[in-house]
Design an enzyme around this catalytic site. Structure first.
Site, PDB file in Angstrom:
ATOM      1  N   TYR A   1       0.822  -1.214   0.000  1.00 32.29           N
ATOM      2  CA  TYR A   1       0.000   0.000   0.000  1.00 32.29           C
ATOM      3  C   TYR A   1       0.857   1.266   0.000  1.00 32.29           C
ATOM      4  CZ  TYR A   1      -4.728  -1.883   0.780  1.00 32.29           C
ATOM      5  OH  TYR A   1      -5.950  -2.483   0.653  1.00 32.29           O
TER       6      TYR A   1
ATOM      7  N   LYS B   1       2.990 -15.318   1.723  1.00 26.93           N
ATOM      8  CA  LYS B   1       3.285 -16.174   0.577  1.00 26.93           C
ATOM      9  C   LYS B   1       4.797 -16.391   0.517  1.00 26.93           C
ATOM     10  CE  LYS B   1       1.206 -17.245  -2.848  1.00 26.93           C
ATOM     11  NZ  LYS B   1       0.712 -18.592  -3.277  1.00 26.93           N
TER      12      LYS B   1
ATOM     13  N   ASP C   1      -3.162 -18.073   0.137  1.00 25.65           N
ATOM     14  CA  ASP C   1      -4.199 -18.735  -0.671  1.00 25.65           C
ATOM     15  C   ASP C   1      -4.863 -19.858   0.123  1.00 25.65           C
ATOM     16  OD1 ASP C   1      -1.768 -20.081  -0.754  1.00 25.65           O
ATOM     17  OD2 ASP C   1      -1.893 -20.603  -2.888  1.00 25.65           O
TER      18      ASP C   1
ATOM     19  N   ASP D   1      -6.202  -7.201   4.097  1.00 22.08           N
ATOM     20  CA  ASP D   1      -7.362  -6.523   3.507  1.00 22.08           C
ATOM     21  C   ASP D   1      -8.308  -7.549   2.901  1.00 22.08           C
ATOM     22  OD1 ASP D   1      -8.942  -4.377   2.377  1.00 22.08           O
ATOM     23  OD2 ASP D   1      -8.008  -4.849   0.450  1.00 22.08           O
TER      24      ASP D   1
ATOM     25  N   ASP E   1     -12.172  -9.212   4.560  1.00 20.06           N
ATOM     26  CA  ASP E   1     -13.496  -9.170   3.916  1.00 20.06           C
ATOM     27  C   ASP E   1     -14.089 -10.563   3.843  1.00 20.06           C
ATOM     28  OD1 ASP E   1     -13.401  -6.429   3.445  1.00 20.06           O
ATOM     29  OD2 ASP E   1     -14.218  -6.620   1.428  1.00 20.06           O
TER      30      ASP E   1
HETATM   31  C1  IPM Z   1     -10.400  -1.368   4.041  1.00 20.09           C
HETATM   32  C2  IPM Z   1     -10.690  -0.753   2.698  1.00 20.09           C
HETATM   33  C3  IPM Z   1      -9.588   0.243   2.379  1.00 20.09           C
HETATM   34  C4  IPM Z   1      -8.299  -0.533   2.252  1.00 20.09           C
HETATM   35  C5  IPM Z   1      -9.845   1.126   1.155  1.00 20.09           C
HETATM   36  C6  IPM Z   1     -11.159   1.855   1.251  1.00 20.09           C
HETATM   37  C7  IPM Z   1      -8.717   2.102   0.938  1.00 20.09           C
HETATM   38  O1  IPM Z   1     -10.837  -1.730   1.733  1.00 20.09           O
HETATM   39  O2  IPM Z   1     -10.283  -0.622   5.033  1.00 20.09           O
HETATM   40  O3  IPM Z   1     -10.294  -2.589   4.112  1.00 20.09           O
HETATM   41  O4  IPM Z   1      -7.995  -1.109   1.200  1.00 20.09           O
HETATM   42  O5  IPM Z   1      -7.537  -0.569   3.231  1.00 20.09           O
HETATM   43 MG    MG Z   2     -10.835  -3.714   2.505  1.00 17.46          MG
END
Ligand code: IPM
Ligand code: MG
Length: 370
Positions: A143, A194, A227, A251, A255
């Site tokens: 990032y 990885k 993975d 990240d 999710d």
């Molecule tokens: C998160 C989001 C952010 C990230 C975006 C909105 C920049 O996906 O907080 O997980 O990638 O960190």
């Molecule tokens: Mg995210």
């Protein structure tokens, strides 16, 4: 008496403002019913800030954040701002705040509430009772790594570059957070990378292991490729206690883990910096769900992720574990009582709006505090 703690509220875009309104009711309740007052400031961030002053993170907002003890963040972004140049996008505000406040550890708890075990797309027996914590590195990795950018080559092609990079100290400080959390939980850490492909991951694996051997031999450490971790998360999530991962893998996996609970609308998060001598640290707290432009302004968003973000704030930045527990109990009771916002709606339950969910929370707070 010590000065009031400074709390900065950044509602942002989309459903950010409406879920934050419900959080504010709880903050007022804490003031009148529990006598805990905060110095509260509100500021612009994201697309709302861009619209007002032409930048997603105004200087004034950053200054207020740096001067605060904790930041409560709603959400940023939406189609309205998608066409903006990279540096002006609402998301840049969030990334800059993380970096400027040095919030290197992102805690994303994944808890399946008993009342919601059937709301997951996975079978009840796979997710029932799940309680895990993802610790994502937040200020390094691909990032922020240099070099980065898009260039045009002599032959006219374009070339995009980002760099995945980690140093020993960056790895140790976030791994330390994971080991400390594991000590208070089930004593197990999975470190995800990885290392079969990437040198930065090879270093990550070696350094996490070295720290564990030197200081946390009471914690069990397992290494897992990213993975495989994605697969294991949906196959058998209850094998995990604490997961620690770099910025990008964290990240993606968070999710994926979030969906195990049935809805992103239930998930809070904490982004923490270095702890002070009292064990508390400055932090930025935000619901994981984002700005959800499709339902913004309709009073139908789930406020519980933002509410649970407040309870994390009280716990990690303000040392108010009792108040945090009250809020968590109130949330559980509201769910057990059968109220559901649309995102977690199930047959036989009562579908309610954001504000009615907030009303119910206030009643439960009065009850659990009595
Ligand atoms: C998160 C989001 C952010 C990230 C975006 C909105 C920049 O996906 O907080 O997980 O990638 O960190
Ligand atoms: Mg995210």
């Amino acid at each position: 008496m010590a000065a009031n703690r400074k709390l900065l509220i950044l509602p942002g875009d989309g459903i950010g403002a409406e879920v934050m309104r419900q959080v504010m009711r709880i903050i007022e309740w804490l003031d009148t019913r529990r006598g805990v007052g905060f110095d509260i400031e509100e500021a612009l961030v994201g697309g709302a800030a861009y619209d007002a002053v032409g930048t997603p993170l105004p200087e004034k907002t950053l200054e207020a954040a740096l001067a605060s003890d904790a930041v409560l963040f709603g959400a940023v972004g939406g189609p309205k701002w998608d066409g903006l140049e990279f540096s002006l996008r609402p998301e840049r505000a969030l990334l800059a705040l993380r970096k400027e406040l040095e919030l290197y550890a992102n805690l994303r708890p994944t808890v399946v509430y008993e009342a919601l075990a059937d709301a997951s797309t996975l079978k009840r027996e796979v997710v029932e009772g799940l309680d895990m914590m993802i610790v994502r590195e937040l200020t390094g990795g691909i990032y922020f790594g240099e070099p980065r950018g898009i260039e045009t080559l002599p032959d006219g092609q374009r070339r995009g570059v980002n760099t995945e990079v980690y140093t020993t100290s960056e790895i140790h400080r976030v791994a330390r957070v994971a080991f400390e959390l594991a000590r208070k939980r089930r004593g197990l850490v999975h470190s995800v990378e990885k290392a079969n492909v990437l040198e930065s991951s090879e270093l990550w694996r070696e350094e996490v292991q070295a720290l564990r051997d030197a200081e946390y031999s009471d914690v069990e450490l397992r290494h897992m490729y990213a993975d495989n971790a994605a697969m294991q998360l949906v196959r058998e999530p209850k094998q995990f206690d604490v997961i620690v991962a770099g910025n990008l893998f964290g990240d993606i996996l968070s999710d994926c883990a979030g969906m195990l609970t049935g809805s992103l609308g239930m998930l809070p998060s904490a982004s923490l910096g270095k702890a002070g001598s009292d064990g508390l640290c400055r932090g930025l707290y935000e619901p994981v769900h984002g700005s959800a432009p499709d339902i913004a302004g309709k009073d139908s968003a789930n406020p519980l992720a933002a509410v649970l973000s407040l309870s994390m704030l009280l716990r990690y930045s303000f040392g108010m574990a009792d108040e945090a527990a009250l809020i968590e109990r109130a949330v559980e009771n509201v769910l057990n009582g059968g109220l559901r916002t649309s995102d977690i709606m199930q047959p036989g339950k009562a579908r309610v709006s954001t504000s009615v969910m907030g009303d119910a929370l206030m009643r439960q707070l009065d009850k659990v505090a009595a």
